[in-house]
Design a protein around this motif. Structure first.
Motif, mmCIF file in Angstrom:
data_model
loop_
_atom_site.group_PDB
_atom_site.id
_atom_site.type_symbol
_atom_site.label_atom_id
_atom_site.label_comp_id
_atom_site.label_asym_id
_atom_site.label_seq_id
_atom_site.Cartn_x
_atom_site.Cartn_y
_atom_site.Cartn_z
ATOM 1 N N ILE A 117 69.765 -19.453 34.341
ATOM 2 C CA ILE A 117 70.406 -19.158 35.615
ATOM 3 C C ILE A 117 70.083 -20.316 36.552
ATOM 4 N N ASP A 118 71.111 -20.946 37.045
ATOM 5 C CA ASP A 118 70.972 -22.132 37.878
ATOM 6 C C ASP A 118 70.220 -21.796 39.165
ATOM 7 N N GLU A 119 69.464 -22.749 39.643
ATOM 8 C CA GLU A 119 68.655 -22.581 40.857
ATOM 9 C C GLU A 119 69.501 -22.201 42.077
ATOM 10 N N GLN A 120 70.769 -22.632 42.110
ATOM 11 C CA GLN A 120 71.600 -22.291 43.277
ATOM 12 C C GLN A 120 71.773 -20.788 43.418
ATOM 13 N N TRP A 121 71.850 -20.059 42.310
ATOM 14 C CA TRP A 121 72.019 -18.605 42.374
ATOM 15 C C TRP A 121 70.708 -17.934 42.765
ATOM 16 N N LEU A 122 69.595 -18.492 42.314
ATOM 17 C CA LEU A 122 68.290 -17.947 42.703
ATOM 18 C C LEU A 122 68.040 -18.169 44.193
ATOM 19 N N ALA A 123 68.408 -19.341 44.680
ATOM 20 C CA ALA A 123 68.242 -19.636 46.115
ATOM 21 C C ALA A 123 69.105 -18.703 46.948
ATOM 22 N N ARG A 124 70.324 -18.473 46.516
ATOM 23 C CA ARG A 124 71.221 -17.573 47.242
ATOM 24 C C ARG A 124 70.661 -16.148 47.226
ATOM 25 N N ALA A 125 70.106 -15.730 46.097
ATOM 26 C CA ALA A 125 69.514 -14.393 45.988
ATOM 27 C C ALA A 125 68.323 -14.253 46.938
ATOM 28 N N ARG A 126 67.479 -15.273 46.989
ATOM 29 C CA ARG A 126 66.316 -15.226 47.893
ATOM 30 C C ARG A 126 66.756 -15.143 49.357
ATOM 31 N N MET A 127 67.826 -15.859 49.692
ATOM 32 C CA MET A 127 68.356 -15.831 51.057
ATOM 33 C C MET A 127 68.825 -14.409 51.414
ATOM 34 N N LEU A 128 69.536 -13.767 50.489
ATOM 35 C CA LEU A 128 69.998 -12.391 50.721
ATOM 36 C C LEU A 128 68.818 -11.436 50.852
ATOM 37 N N LEU A 129 67.819 -11.609 49.993
ATOM 38 C CA LEU A 129 66.641 -10.744 50.060
ATOM 39 C C LEU A 129 65.905 -10.894 51.385
ATOM 40 N N GLU A 130 65.849 -12.116 51.906
ATOM 41 C CA GLU A 130 65.186 -12.334 53.198
ATOM 42 C C GLU A 130 65.873 -11.536 54.299
ATOM 43 N N LYS A 131 67.198 -11.452 54.271
ATOM 44 C CA LYS A 131 67.934 -10.657 55.267
ATOM 45 C C LYS A 131 67.539 -9.185 55.167
ATOM 46 N N ILE A 132 67.482 -8.678 53.946
ATOM 47 C CA ILE A 132 67.148 -7.271 53.736
ATOM 48 C C ILE A 132 65.693 -7.014 54.128
ATOM 49 N N GLU A 133 64.802 -7.919 53.749
ATOM 50 C CA GLU A 133 63.389 -7.765 54.099
ATOM 51 C C GLU A 133 63.199 -7.756 55.610
ATOM 52 N N THR A 134 63.960 -8.573 56.334
ATOM 53 C CA THR A 134 63.893 -8.587 57.795
ATOM 54 C C THR A 134 64.334 -7.239 58.353
ATOM 55 N N LYS A 135 65.385 -6.668 57.784
ATOM 56 C CA LYS A 135 65.845 -5.346 58.230
ATOM 57 C C LYS A 135 64.756 -4.295 58.019
ATOM 58 N N ILE A 136 64.074 -4.358 56.888
ATOM 59 C CA ILE A 136 63.007 -3.391 56.603
ATOM 60 C C ILE A 136 61.859 -3.563 57.592
ATOM 61 N N GLN A 137 61.472 -4.808 57.845
ATOM 62 C CA GLN A 137 60.379 -5.052 58.791
ATOM 63 C C GLN A 137 60.748 -4.545 60.173
ATOM 64 N N THR A 138 62.015 -4.701 60.563
ATOM 65 C CA THR A 138 62.479 -4.204 61.865
ATOM 66 C C THR A 138 62.416 -2.689 61.902
ATOM 67 N N GLN A 139 62.847 -2.029 60.831
ATOM 68 C CA GLN A 139 62.808 -0.561 60.772
ATOM 69 C C GLN A 139 61.373 -0.061 60.846
ATOM 70 N N LYS A 140 60.454 -0.732 60.149
ATOM 71 C CA LYS A 140 59.051 -0.307 60.141
ATOM 72 C C LYS A 140 58.413 -0.435 61.523
ATOM 73 N N SER A 141 58.831 -1.432 62.307
ATOM 74 C CA SER A 141 58.223 -1.664 63.619
ATOM 75 C C SER A 141 58.782 -0.769 64.708
ATOM 76 N N GLN A 142 59.913 -0.091 64.420
ATOM 77 C CA GLN A 142 60.492 0.809 65.406
ATOM 78 C C GLN A 142 59.828 2.169 65.318
ATOM 79 N N PRO A 143 59.618 2.805 66.486
ATOM 80 C CA PRO A 143 58.970 4.132 66.487
ATOM 81 C C PRO A 143 59.847 5.209 65.894
#
Length: 143
Positions: A117-143
């Motif tokens: 699997i070419d690195e470009q697809w792994l990089a794109r996957a990591r970028m998408l995961l970062e967006k989702i992880e940010t959403k989770i961190q935001t949800q966790k910090s909200q009361p």
């Protein structure tokens, strides 16, 4: 298949909240899900003209209730990138005969186990995961 470390692994929420978090980013619950598990899929090669081959998959498991029920508690698994190719010509292992197309009309995917699997697809996957992880961190910090 290439697993990717992520804070998503082990994250629990309701099925509805998981879907609400993933759907706007382009994830869909794959068609092969059952009451106890499934995968949220996102194609990584959307601009290619051959159809989708590379996917970011996030496993989802029912912890309480059944998958598909918005109130069910689900747990996300370890994300991974997969290459999934379909045959565009006749399946060489397919049945031969007049009635074979009535019985088995779908060919098997081309085996991709061990496929690079070419690195470009792994990089794109990591970028998408970062967006989702940010959403989770935001949800966790909200009361």
């Amino acid at each position: 298949m290439i697993p990717i470390d992520s804070v998503l692994e082990g994250y629990q929420t309701t099925f509805q909240k998981a879907q609400d978090m993933l759907s706007p980013e382009g994830f869909v619950l794959g068609g092969g899900w059952s009451y106890d598990h499934g995968y949220f899929d996102h194609p990584l090669d959307w601009e290619e003209d051959h159809g989708y081959r590379y996917y970011l998959r996030i496993p989802v498991y029912a912890a309480q209730g059944e998958l598909g029920d918005g109130k069910a508690i689900v747990e996300l698994g370890k994300p991974f990138v997969i290459k999934h190719e379909f045959r565009t010509k006749n399946d060489p292992s397919g049945d031969v005969g007049v009635f074979s197309s009535l019985v088995n009309q779908f060919s098997k995917p081309i085996p991709t186990e061990g496929a690079e699997i070419d690195e470009q697809w792994l990089a794109r996957a990591r970028m998408l995961l970062e967006k989702i992880e940010t959403k989770i961190q935001t949800q966790k910090s909200q009361p």
